[in-house]
Every structure is written in C-alpha cells, then in structure tokens.
Design a protein around this motif. Sequence first.
Motif, PDB file in Angstrom:
ATOM      1  N   ALA A 158      72.621 -61.654 -36.601  1.00  0.00           N
ATOM      2  CA  ALA A 158      73.945 -61.051 -36.413  1.00  0.00           C
ATOM      3  C   ALA A 158      73.888 -59.526 -36.367  1.00  0.00           C
ATOM      4  N   LYS A 159      72.910 -58.914 -37.030  1.00  0.00           N
ATOM      5  CA  LYS A 159      72.783 -57.454 -37.023  1.00  0.00           C
ATOM      6  C   LYS A 159      72.302 -56.941 -35.662  1.00  0.00           C
ATOM      7  N   TYR A 160      71.905 -57.846 -34.816  1.00  0.00           N
ATOM      8  CA  TYR A 160      71.355 -57.495 -33.510  1.00  0.00           C
ATOM      9  C   TYR A 160      72.184 -58.207 -32.437  1.00  0.00           C
ATOM     10  N   PRO A 161      73.385 -57.692 -32.130  1.00  0.00           N
ATOM     11  CA  PRO A 161      74.309 -58.418 -31.251  1.00  0.00           C
ATOM     12  C   PRO A 161      73.771 -58.675 -29.849  1.00  0.00           C
ATOM     13  N   ASN A 162      72.989 -57.759 -29.303  1.00  0.00           N
ATOM     14  CA  ASN A 162      72.437 -57.988 -27.963  1.00  0.00           C
ATOM     15  C   ASN A 162      71.403 -59.107 -27.983  1.00  0.00           C
TER      16      ASN A 162
END
Length: 199
Positions: A158-162
């Motif tokens: 989730a901390k890395y949306p891409n």
Amino acid sequence: MLVYLWALHQVGGREGKTYATHADFVQHFRVRPAGTTAAPQILRYLAEKVGSPAYPKDLKQRARVNEAMDWFNSNFYKDWGYGLVYPQLFPHHKRPDDTVHAGGIAWAQDRCKVWLQVLNDHWLAGTKKYICGDQITVADYLGSAIMSIGELIHCDLAKYPNVHRWIANVKKQPNYEKINDAAFNGFAASTKGKAWQTV
C-alpha cells in the motif's frame, strides 16, 4: 514458481495455443525451464519464437524491456527473494545462527524498501499501466512473478501505490488466476497468521 509458469503460458498463449500441463508447454517449445536465473532468457526466447507483442520488435522498445527484466533479475530479486522471502519460508535458506538470520532479514527489508521505491517512482512513475508503458511485456511477466513471492509472507504494498496498481493490472490478465489459483494461492493461504518480517 507458478507465477513464472503463468508468464511462460502467457507468452506461449499469444500464438493461440494453451497448455493443459507444464509438461505440454515444455514439449511444445522443446525447452526445460531452469532456475529463475534463466527466466529472462527463456521468456525472451519464447516471445521471440512466437512473435509475441509482449517482446517488441522495435529495438528501442526492446532495449527498454530488456533493461527492466535485467533490473528485476539482477537487482530486485536478490534482496526480495533470497534476502527477505526465502529465508523466512524455507529451512534450507535459514542462516545457521538466529542473530545472523534476523540481521540478514532486517538488512534485506531495508534494501527491498529502496528497490520498491525505485520501482514505484522510476519504473512505474506517472499513470503507466505496465513497466514499459501501456502494453504488457515480458518485463511485466517476469517482474510480477518475482514480486508475487512477497504474497507468501503477506507483504503490504500500500505504501507503493504505483506498484500496487501495476500488480492489479497484471492480475487482470486472462490466465493469471487460473494458473495461480490452486497451488500458489493455496500456499499463500497456508502462511496466513504467521509472524513475518515484511515491507
């Protein structure tokens, strides 16, 4: 790695054939997939053999795909797979001393956070659907296969949306769930509720 087999199936499926078993696939292409170190070469070979659009003919586009595959295999995978995931899942990857083992995993966690940020902010920057643009390539097949092993220890991206968006796009491919449903998803389900060191 079943996701890897899905990637091989996708490349082969571009010529209109599907394979009931891995053995059928191997027989058709007269190859025997080796370890993950050979995965990029096998995917390139098969995509070239069947003329898959997942491996562009344009040399500039192909160079970008090759660069992405090499990044996943040479940089990301060593820390993600061999540093973070495998030592927690498989006894033969556990370090002999608990302190050393915990230190190795902590080190890999830090490295993986760096790689995930690079993946998120560089490779998948903007609104691209896939690693090299809006068309899926063998770089996506390889990269998503490597990324998927994080699901076995329940990493939260989730901390890395891409990255999260990209994985969701890859999972929309027609054969993804069919290939992964029983064995891979079953393996991931069997590891729920355990204490994992994740990112």
